[in-house]
Design an enzyme around this catalytic site. Structure first.
Site, short mmCIF file in Angstrom:
data_model
loop_
_atom_site.label_atom_id
_atom_site.label_comp_id
_atom_site.label_asym_id
_atom_site.label_seq_id
_atom_site.Cartn_x
_atom_site.Cartn_y
_atom_site.Cartn_z
N ASP A 1 0.81 -1.21 0.00
CA ASP A 1 0.00 0.00 0.00
C ASP A 1 0.85 1.27 0.00
OD1 ASP A 1 -2.07 -1.77 0.28
OD2 ASP A 1 -2.91 -0.86 2.08
N HIS B 1 3.72 -2.36 2.99
CA HIS B 1 3.74 -1.01 2.43
C HIS B 1 5.02 -0.75 1.65
CE1 HIS B 1 0.84 -0.90 5.74
NE2 HIS B 1 0.26 0.10 5.10
N HIS C 1 -4.87 9.47 0.68
CA HIS C 1 -4.85 8.61 1.87
C HIS C 1 -5.56 9.23 3.08
CE1 HIS C 1 -3.26 5.70 4.82
NE2 HIS C 1 -2.91 4.96 3.78
N HIS D 1 -6.16 3.19 -3.87
CA HIS D 1 -6.02 3.44 -2.43
C HIS D 1 -6.28 4.90 -2.10
CE1 HIS D 1 -4.97 2.00 1.49
NE2 HIS D 1 -3.82 2.64 1.59
#
Length: 277
Positions: A97, A242, A152, A148
């Protein structure tokens, strides 16, 4: 937004996200195809493995469900994210991510390439702007790119208009850089609500959560990340890691360690096909 400005903000938001409630996640750990608990991958020789993985505050209980509509012709909408994948045998999925990040994503792609493994990358639109070449490389090498959001944010604290904008802008720039619109979506911090599921469905995406949180986002040390992934390994497991949002050098080193171990243990690391509702 610059990467060094993103991490402090995300950690502050994470604290708020955790307060929404991690209750109910204890039942979300990996189960085998027959519903029985999966036996973790045996630790490699060396120091004993750390305590078994438990759900973290980073994986939040899905919020309000939306559910499939009545026979109205509308796009069916899920009420909670998918937490695992289906497949034949010992199939697992690795997900990364917050990228793409020119400091860490290339190293992750290099390791995946060395072992001929495909993974999923849930990218943020603001990171794609200056790193479109990395999405083109992901497309060329067979990786799946998911949405995503643009910046964020904690979606559950935004208006419906802001939520849709965060998701729609990101799908558009992914299509521009990757070559096709994303078919998968992951909410930042694992915080989902009615609007998130609805807009995701309208944009043609399935919501994907995760089964095992590597906790690399708190930078616990390479060994800890490796142990969490190894201990949580099992058929259908989706691993959260990540490739941006902070110093991800531990994530890069951990992947180099646990990936060959998973392959040697007989796991097939792949990307999922699109689910049908």
């Amino acid at each position: 937004m610059k990467k060094d400005q993103m991490l402090p903000r995300r950690r502050v938001v994470l604290g708020g996200a955790a307060a929404l409630g991690a209750a109910g996640t204890a039942g979300l750990l990996a189960l085998g195809a027959d519903g029985d608990p999966v036996t973790p991958l045996a630790p490699a020789a060396g120091p004993p493995a750390r305590r078994p993985l438990k759900p973290s505050a980073y994986r939040l209980q899905p919020l309000a469900g939306y559910g499939p509509p009545a026979a109205s012709g509308r796009t069916p909408v899920r009420s909670e994210p998918l937490l695992r994948v289906t497949g034949i045998g010992r199939t697992m999925v690795l997900t990364f991510d917050d990228g793409p990040d020119p400091h860490y994503t290339p190293d992750i792609l290099s390791t995946l390439r060395a072992y001929d493994v495909r993974a999923m990358f849930f990218v943020c639109g603001e990171m794609v702007v200056h790193n479109k070449d990395l999405l083109a490389q992901m497309a060329e090498e067979g990786h799946v790119v998911g949405n995503h959001t643009w910046s964020h944010p904690l979606l559950t604290g935004l208006t419906r208009g802001r939520i849709r904008s965060e998701m729609e802008r990101t799908s558009e720039i992914i299509e521009e850089a990757y070559g096709e619109r994303p078919r998968w979506f992951r909410a930042p911090y694992g915080a989902w609500n009615r609007a998130v599921f609805q807009f995701g469905a309208e944009l043609g995406m399935e919501p994907l959560g995760w089964t095992v949180d590597s906790l690399d986002w708190i930078e616990p040390g390479t060994r800890t990340i490796v142990d969490r992934v190894r201990n949580g390994a099992g058929p259908g497991v989706v691993v959260l890691s990540h490739d941006s949002g902070g110093d991800r050098s531990q994530s890069v080193r951990a992947l180099r360690d646990y990936l060959p171990q998973l392959l040697d243990a007989g796991y097939h690391i792949t990307v999922p096909r699109r689910y049908q509702v």
